[in-house]
Design an enzyme around this catalytic site. Structure first.
Site, PDB file in Angstrom:
ATOM      1  N   ARG A  17       0.858  -1.202   0.000  1.00 45.86           N
ATOM      2  CA  ARG A  17       0.000   0.000   0.000  1.00 45.86           C
ATOM      3  C   ARG A  17       0.886   1.241   0.000  1.00 45.86           C
ATOM      4  O   ARG A  17       0.543   2.272  -0.568  1.00 45.86           O
ATOM      5  CB  ARG A  17      -0.958  -0.003   1.208  1.00 45.86           C
ATOM      6  CG  ARG A  17      -1.766   1.281   1.320  1.00 45.86           C
ATOM      7  CD  ARG A  17      -3.056   1.170   2.134  1.00 45.86           C
ATOM      8  NE  ARG A  17      -2.979   0.320   3.294  1.00 45.86           N
ATOM      9  CZ  ARG A  17      -2.339   0.625   4.434  1.00 45.86           C
ATOM     10  NH1 ARG A  17      -1.711   1.775   4.554  1.00 45.86           N
ATOM     11  NH2 ARG A  17      -2.319  -0.230   5.441  1.00 45.86           N
TER      12      ARG A  17
ATOM     13  N   ASP B 287      -6.253  19.547 -13.773  1.00 45.63           N
ATOM     14  CA  ASP B 287      -6.554  18.212 -14.284  1.00 45.63           C
ATOM     15  C   ASP B 287      -6.181  18.217 -15.767  1.00 45.63           C
ATOM     16  O   ASP B 287      -6.844  18.865 -16.584  1.00 45.63           O
ATOM     17  CB  ASP B 287      -8.035  17.910 -14.069  1.00 45.63           C
ATOM     18  CG  ASP B 287      -8.405  16.476 -14.442  1.00 45.63           C
ATOM     19  OD1 ASP B 287      -7.766  15.931 -15.371  1.00 45.63           O
ATOM     20  OD2 ASP B 287      -9.321  15.925 -13.827  1.00 45.63           O
TER      21      ASP B 287
ATOM     22  N   LYS C 252      -7.452   7.151 -18.841  1.00 44.60           N
ATOM     23  CA  LYS C 252      -7.765   7.713 -20.150  1.00 44.60           C
ATOM     24  C   LYS C 252      -6.559   7.574 -21.085  1.00 44.60           C
ATOM     25  O   LYS C 252      -6.101   6.477 -21.313  1.00 44.60           O
ATOM     26  CB  LYS C 252      -8.218   9.161 -19.967  1.00 44.60           C
ATOM     27  CG  LYS C 252      -9.342   9.311 -18.908  1.00 44.60           C
ATOM     28  CD  LYS C 252     -10.593   8.604 -19.343  1.00 44.60           C
ATOM     29  CE  LYS C 252     -11.785   8.781 -18.447  1.00 44.60           C
ATOM     30  NZ  LYS C 252     -11.706   8.318 -17.082  1.00 44.60           N
TER      31      LYS C 252
ATOM     32  N   TYR D  16     -15.413  17.230 -14.965  1.00 46.46           N
ATOM     33  CA  TYR D  16     -15.994  15.887 -14.973  1.00 46.46           C
ATOM     34  C   TYR D  16     -17.040  15.790 -13.848  1.00 46.46           C
ATOM     35  O   TYR D  16     -16.814  16.304 -12.741  1.00 46.46           O
ATOM     36  CB  TYR D  16     -14.860  14.867 -14.780  1.00 46.46           C
ATOM     37  CG  TYR D  16     -15.357  13.476 -14.493  1.00 46.46           C
ATOM     38  CD1 TYR D  16     -16.247  12.841 -15.356  1.00 46.46           C
ATOM     39  CD2 TYR D  16     -14.934  12.794 -13.362  1.00 46.46           C
ATOM     40  CE1 TYR D  16     -16.706  11.567 -15.083  1.00 46.46           C
ATOM     41  CE2 TYR D  16     -15.385  11.509 -13.091  1.00 46.46           C
ATOM     42  CZ  TYR D  16     -16.278  10.901 -13.957  1.00 46.46           C
ATOM     43  OH  TYR D  16     -16.743   9.645 -13.676  1.00 46.46           O
TER      44      TYR D  16
HETATM   45  O1  P1T Z   1     -12.445   7.480 -13.669  1.00 48.93           O
HETATM   46  P1  P1T Z   1     -11.256   7.974 -12.928  1.00 48.93           P
HETATM   47  O2  P1T Z   1      -9.976   7.337 -13.327  1.00 48.93           O
HETATM   48  O3  P1T Z   1     -11.469   8.005 -11.447  1.00 48.93           O
HETATM   49  O4  P1T Z   1     -11.050   9.519 -13.375  1.00 48.93           O
HETATM   50  C1  P1T Z   1     -11.933  10.539 -13.027  1.00 48.93           C
HETATM   51  C2  P1T Z   1     -11.759  11.676 -13.981  1.00 48.93           C
HETATM   52  C3  P1T Z   1     -10.954  12.750 -13.614  1.00 48.93           C
HETATM   53  N1  P1T Z   1     -10.743  13.789 -14.443  1.00 48.93           N
HETATM   54  C4  P1T Z   1     -11.293  13.835 -15.663  1.00 48.93           C
HETATM   55  C5  P1T Z   1     -11.039  15.015 -16.552  1.00 48.93           C
HETATM   56  C6  P1T Z   1     -12.092  12.781 -16.109  1.00 48.93           C
HETATM   57  O5  P1T Z   1     -12.597  12.850 -17.341  1.00 48.93           O
HETATM   58  C7  P1T Z   1     -12.342  11.675 -15.252  1.00 48.93           C
HETATM   59  C8  P1T Z   1     -13.200  10.543 -15.637  1.00 48.93           C
HETATM   60  N2  P1T Z   1     -14.008  10.823 -16.758  1.00 48.93           N
HETATM   61  C9  P1T Z   1     -14.878   9.965 -17.343  1.00 48.93           C
HETATM   62  C10 P1T Z   1     -15.143   8.733 -16.916  1.00 48.93           C
HETATM   63  C11 P1T Z   1     -15.550  10.529 -18.521  1.00 48.93           C
HETATM   64  O6  P1T Z   1     -16.107   9.767 -19.340  1.00 48.93           O
HETATM   65  O7  P1T Z   1     -15.530  11.760 -18.691  1.00 48.93           O
END
Ligand code: P1T
Length: 411
Positions: free
Chosen positions: A46, A169, A194, A98
């Site tokens: 962890r 972000d 992503k 998001y």
């Molecule tokens: O899904 P996760 O890895 O927890 O990421 C969250 C997140 C954070 N920042 C941005 C700009 C994001 O687009 C996302 C997650 N977004 C999607 C699942 C989406 O389809 O927009």
């Protein structure tokens, strides 16, 4: 070293015990100590793990930054970063983010006494007005999800009056197209799910900084909150990130072609893509980014329900949440990724029921255009124009059945 070289070599030394060229998946929760407190730098996974460390070294190098802390998801990274703050602190947050980020601030952090104000961060005067004596952080995405607005990172950083942390972000751009730290941000945060992972087969996140103190605190928070990334996922993200440069170039190439295709259609009313000269912040995008990325949002002529019909009809563009994978996705933000934002608020931000978001993959651009063309043509009667642009009268919204699942956010 150039970006493409760093992507393949940083943190990727041969395994010291076996010589394995590729960093192994260290599937271990713990590490044997030779005497109490005597170990090879790892004591519990962890806290740290060699496969995760390899990814962290790789991603820090891509950002040309000193530190990267990997997390179990983008939201895991966001939770750790916001945990740098305390009850009574205030955050100015971009009003286009998001949906999950909005949900974190409005449904969890508020209960812990963290105050937040959502503002249109393209309006610097509005940001300045939102600053309070207890403001400790600016939180923004650029380009924003899903409206693709561009926020001036350097200008926001210059608004700091009291050591506020600037968190960007950078999920849409990745370090290939944008360097938030070089523009004055303190932390770049990623959903590595992503583009960085790039193959829609893993969930992960990362926070990247040049500040030793912030990095130490984030590592402490990672291990204390338990939001760290497992070795299998770290392996997949590292493997994906090796081809980030190649993929981002292709995503962008295809997105340009598709954005132009869409702007030429009479049945498409708006195309949101920072690479278009018509984008209101195109000049800022050119200045701040090295490329415009692979995400396009659009609204269609005709009733809003036409968007649902188009989303159902594309074949290469899978109807799915998420973005940034090699395969193209289509998403209806109001009912999917941004469903956790109240409708009134969504409409104010432009996230109408008629908005679609495309994550343009790296398939052949002409195949992708053909797929969009057939889906748009099949619904053109609703648009009030014909395929060649002649007026066909007003579309009939009743032809589209209402979908189930109204407003139920899934991610
Ligand atoms: O899904 P996760 O890895 O927890 O990421 C969250 C997140 C954070 N920042 C941005 C700009 C994001 O687009 C996302 C997650 N977004 C999607 C699942 C989406 O389809 O927009």
């Amino acid at each position: 070293m150039d970006f493409a070289t760093r992507a393949i070599h940083a943190g990727q030394d041969a395994d010291p015990t076996t010589g394995a060229t590729i960093v192994p998946i260290y599937a271990t929760s713990t590490y044997t100590q030779t005497a109490v407190g005597e170990h090879k730098g790892f004591d519990y996974s962890r806290v740290s793990n060699p496969t995760r460390l390899s990814l962290e070294t790789q991603l820090a190098a891509l950002e040309e930054a000193r530190h990267c802390v990997a997390f179990g998801s983008g939201l895991g990274a966001e939770s750790a970063i916001t945990s740098l703050l305390s009850a009574g602190d205030h955050v100015v947050v971009s009003d286009d983010t998001y949906g999950g980020t909005y949900r974190l601030f409005t449904r969890v952090l508020d209960r812990f006494g963290l105050e937040s104000t959502f503002v249109d961060m393209t309006d610097l005067a509005a940001v300045r007005e939102a600053i309070r004596p207890n403001t400790k952080m600016f939180w923004l995405e650029t380009p924003t999800n899903p409206m693709l607005r561009i926020i001036d990172i350097a200008a926001i950083a210059a608004l700091r009056t009291n050591g506020e942390l600037v968190v960007v972000d950078n999920t849409f751009c990745t370090p290939y197209f944008q360097s938030p730290l070089a523009l004055g941000a303190d932390i770049a945060v990623y959903s590595a799910t992503k583009y960085i992972g790039g193959h829609s087969d893993v969930i992960g996140g990362a926070a990247i900084t040049n500040d030793d103190g912030i990095a130490e605190n984030l590592r402490f928070l990672g291990k204390t909150l338990g939001a760290t990334l497992g070795p299998f996922d770290a392996f997949l993200i590292t493997r994906g990130a090796k081809t980030l440069a190649l993929r981002m170039r292709e995503h962008e190439h295809n997105a340009h072609a598709i954005a132009h295709f869409l702007t030429e259609r009479d049945d498409v009313s708006e195309v949101f893509y920072p690479g278009l000269a018509s984008h209101p912040q195109h000049e800022l995008a050119r200045k701040q980014m090295r490329g415009f990325g692979g995400i396009i949002s659009l609204t269609l002529r005709g009733p809003e329900s036409r968007a649902l019909e188009v989303a159902k009809r594309t074949k290469l563009f899978s109807l799915a949440e998420s973005l940034g994978g090699v395969e193209s996705l289509i998403n209806h933000p109001a009912r999917m990724t941004h469903g956790s934002i109240p409708k009134e608020e969504r409409d104010r931000r432009g996230i109408t029921d008629g908005l679609l978001r495309l994550s343009v993959g790296i398939e052949s651009a002409s195949d992708l255009i053909a797929d969009l063309r057939q889906a748009l043509d099949a619904t053109i009667a609703l648009a009030g124009v014909t395929a060649n642009g002649a007026d066909a009268g007003v579309g009939d919204p009743d032809r589209i059945p209402a979908t189930q699942n109204e407003g139920a956010p899934t991610a």
